[in-house]
Design a protein around this motif. Structure first.
Motif, short mmCIF file in Angstrom:
data_model
loop_
_atom_site.label_atom_id
_atom_site.label_comp_id
_atom_site.label_asym_id
_atom_site.label_seq_id
_atom_site.Cartn_x
_atom_site.Cartn_y
_atom_site.Cartn_z
N LEU A 42 0.87 -1.19 0.00
CA LEU A 42 0.00 0.00 0.00
C LEU A 42 0.90 1.24 0.00
O LEU A 42 0.63 2.22 -0.68
N HIS A 43 1.96 1.18 0.80
CA HIS A 43 3.09 2.09 0.59
C HIS A 43 4.00 1.40 -0.42
O HIS A 43 4.70 0.45 -0.08
N ALA A 44 3.93 1.88 -1.65
CA ALA A 44 4.54 1.11 -2.74
C ALA A 44 6.06 1.03 -2.66
O ALA A 44 6.69 0.22 -3.34
N ASP A 45 6.67 1.88 -1.82
CA ASP A 45 8.13 1.90 -1.70
C ASP A 45 8.64 0.90 -0.67
O ASP A 45 9.85 0.86 -0.41
N GLU A 46 7.75 0.11 -0.06
CA GLU A 46 8.17 -0.79 1.01
C GLU A 46 8.32 -2.21 0.47
O GLU A 46 7.33 -2.95 0.30
N ALA A 47 9.55 -2.59 0.19
CA ALA A 47 9.81 -3.82 -0.56
C ALA A 47 9.59 -5.13 0.21
O ALA A 47 9.20 -6.12 -0.40
N GLY A 94 6.02 6.39 -3.83
CA GLY A 94 4.93 5.44 -3.56
C GLY A 94 4.29 5.55 -2.20
O GLY A 94 3.47 4.70 -1.84
N ARG A 95 4.64 6.58 -1.40
CA ARG A 95 4.03 6.71 -0.07
C ARG A 95 2.91 7.75 -0.06
O ARG A 95 1.93 7.60 0.64
N PHE A 96 3.06 8.78 -0.87
CA PHE A 96 2.08 9.87 -0.91
C PHE A 96 1.51 10.00 -2.32
O PHE A 96 2.24 9.89 -3.30
N LEU A 171 0.66 -5.56 5.02
CA LEU A 171 2.12 -5.71 5.19
C LEU A 171 2.85 -4.42 4.81
O LEU A 171 2.73 -3.94 3.68
N HIS A 172 3.59 -3.92 5.75
CA HIS A 172 4.36 -2.69 5.56
C HIS A 172 5.78 -2.91 6.06
O HIS A 172 6.14 -4.00 6.52
N CYS A 173 6.60 -1.85 6.04
CA CYS A 173 7.86 -1.85 6.77
C CYS A 173 8.14 -0.43 7.19
O CYS A 173 7.52 0.52 6.70
N ASP A 174 9.06 -0.30 8.14
CA ASP A 174 9.45 1.03 8.61
C ASP A 174 10.77 1.39 7.91
O ASP A 174 11.16 0.74 6.95
ZN ZN Z 1 4.00 1.61 5.28
#
Ligand code: ZN
Length: 380
Positions: A42-47, A94-96, A171-174
């Motif tokens: 959903l945050h497309a930059d989080e691999a 990919g976050r905003f 599923l995300h990441c920091d």
């Molecule tokens: Zn995220």
């Protein structure tokens, strides 16, 4: 016969000549009467989440070939086809949303009031019946909405695919972090098996985070309706959680296959996959209030040197980092020391090493709610 299906959904076309598609992978006979929905990116930059999906698909393909998926499992391996196209300066953003700067995981639909209006005369003494009535009302309301802008359409489609799920895992990441989980406080401790199984160092709980992230859009409606209609039994029918799979560069087959295996075991324990799950590992740390999470921010510009790493246990006053600005003539002012303002677990630090006043440097999960947090408990 295997049960796996792959379906493409086309988003309404917003830009001439551009068509975005969402790919849905479904498994399961549906005989268990349970649905799990999982999405990544959903945050497309989080691999990390994408790679976990790859390993999870392999595990589920094997179980499916053995006819061992009585639940319905819906995977959206790439949840944000708008974000995956946001390349700029050689970086996938990919976050905003580029159009209004809204975070793709904020401002998801809140249909609680509309559902409440629709069900108020239909509720009964049966929790199962109430669950079905509420889900039907949600389906009707979502079916009647047709948002105009592209991000809103994506958010609407994602919620339309998950509103009737018993389990939703986003599923995300920091940035640079240990594994941690966000979920609604009413779901705890019933859902502590999720945090234990994925090895979360921290679980952050809030009834309302103030930003309406995706997991909350799926789960919060249930406890809000239960509060609105106390005379009727309304179950917490959706366990939704955001799983932060360590940091943005923690991408390896070793990590991702372990995460996929843990999610598989969680789904197995919850009855969506046949067989007896391995013993649940112990919970690493008890949950803490999201209102207790301190966001440590820079006060000056400069280069950041960290002295602590994610996972470290901090005490108030511990030195987390120094911000160094070589242009300051006075050696005493050249270094600004950033110290912990609370006791807690350091769960993440920033991905690069630059500071400007107000920039987030670290997140610390403390046990006590903080008094100065305001209404929005998440970052922008
Ligand atoms: Zn995220």
């Amino acid at each position: 016969m295997t049960t796996k299906t792959v379906e493409k959904r086309v988003l309404p076309v917003s830009n001439m000549g551009n068509e975005r598609t969402l790919t849905l992978i479904r498994y399961g006979s549906g005989s268990a009467g349970k649905k799990a929905y999982l999405q990544a990116g959903l945050h497309a930059d989080e691999a990390p989440g994408y790679l976990v999906m790859h390993h999870l698909i392999n595990l589920l393909d094997t179980s499916d070939a053995e006819r061992k998926i009585p639940g319905e499992i819906l995977l959206i391996p790439v949840a944000n086809p708008i974000g995956t196209g946001q390349w700029r300066d050689e970086v996938l953003r990919g976050r905003f949303d580029y159009f209004d700067n809204t975070n793709f995981n904020r401002k998801h639909l809140d249909i609680t009031e509309k559902v409440a209006e629709k069900i108020q005369d239909a509720l009964s003494d049966s929790p199962d019946q109430n669950k079905a009535i509420i889900r039907q009302a949600m389906a009707d309301i979502l079916g009647g909405l047709s948002p105009l802008d592209e991000s809103a359409q994506l958010k609407h489609l994602l919620l339309s695919l998950s509103f009737d799920a018993d389990i939703v895992l986003d599923l995300h990441c920091d940035y640079q972090a240990v594994t941690h989980v966000y979920m609604g406080s009413p779901l705890w401790p019933e859902a502590s098996d999720l945090s234990a199984q994925v090895g979360a160092e921290s679980t952050l709980l809030a009834k309302v985070s103030g930003a309406n992230p995706y997991d909350e859009a799926c789960s919060r409606i249930w406890w809000e309706l239960a509060e609105k209609f106390p005379a009727y039994p309304i179950p917490l029918a959706c366990l939704a959680a955001t799983i932060e799979l360590k940091g943005i560069s923690d991408v390896s087959h070793e990590l991702a296959s372990r995460d996929a295996e843990n999610i598989f075991l969680f789904l197995q324990r919850r009855g969506l996959i046949s067989g007896k799950a391995a013993e649940l590992p112990p919970l690493r740390n008890d949950a803490t209030p999201l209102r207790g999470m301190e966001h440590i921010k820079a006060t000056v510009p400069g280069v950041v040197v960290y002295f602590k790493a994610p996972g470290d246990l901090l005490q108030k006053g511990d030195l987390i980092a120094e911000i160094v600005n070589p242009l300051e003539d006075d050696p005493n002012r050249r270094i600004t020391r950033i110290k912990s303002t609370i006791d807690g677990v350091l769960i993440s630090i920033n991905v690069d090493r630059f500071a400007r006043p107000g920039r987030l440097l670290a997140k610390i999960a403390g046990k006590e709610p903080l008094t100065d947090k305001g209404q929005n408990l998440l970052t922008l």
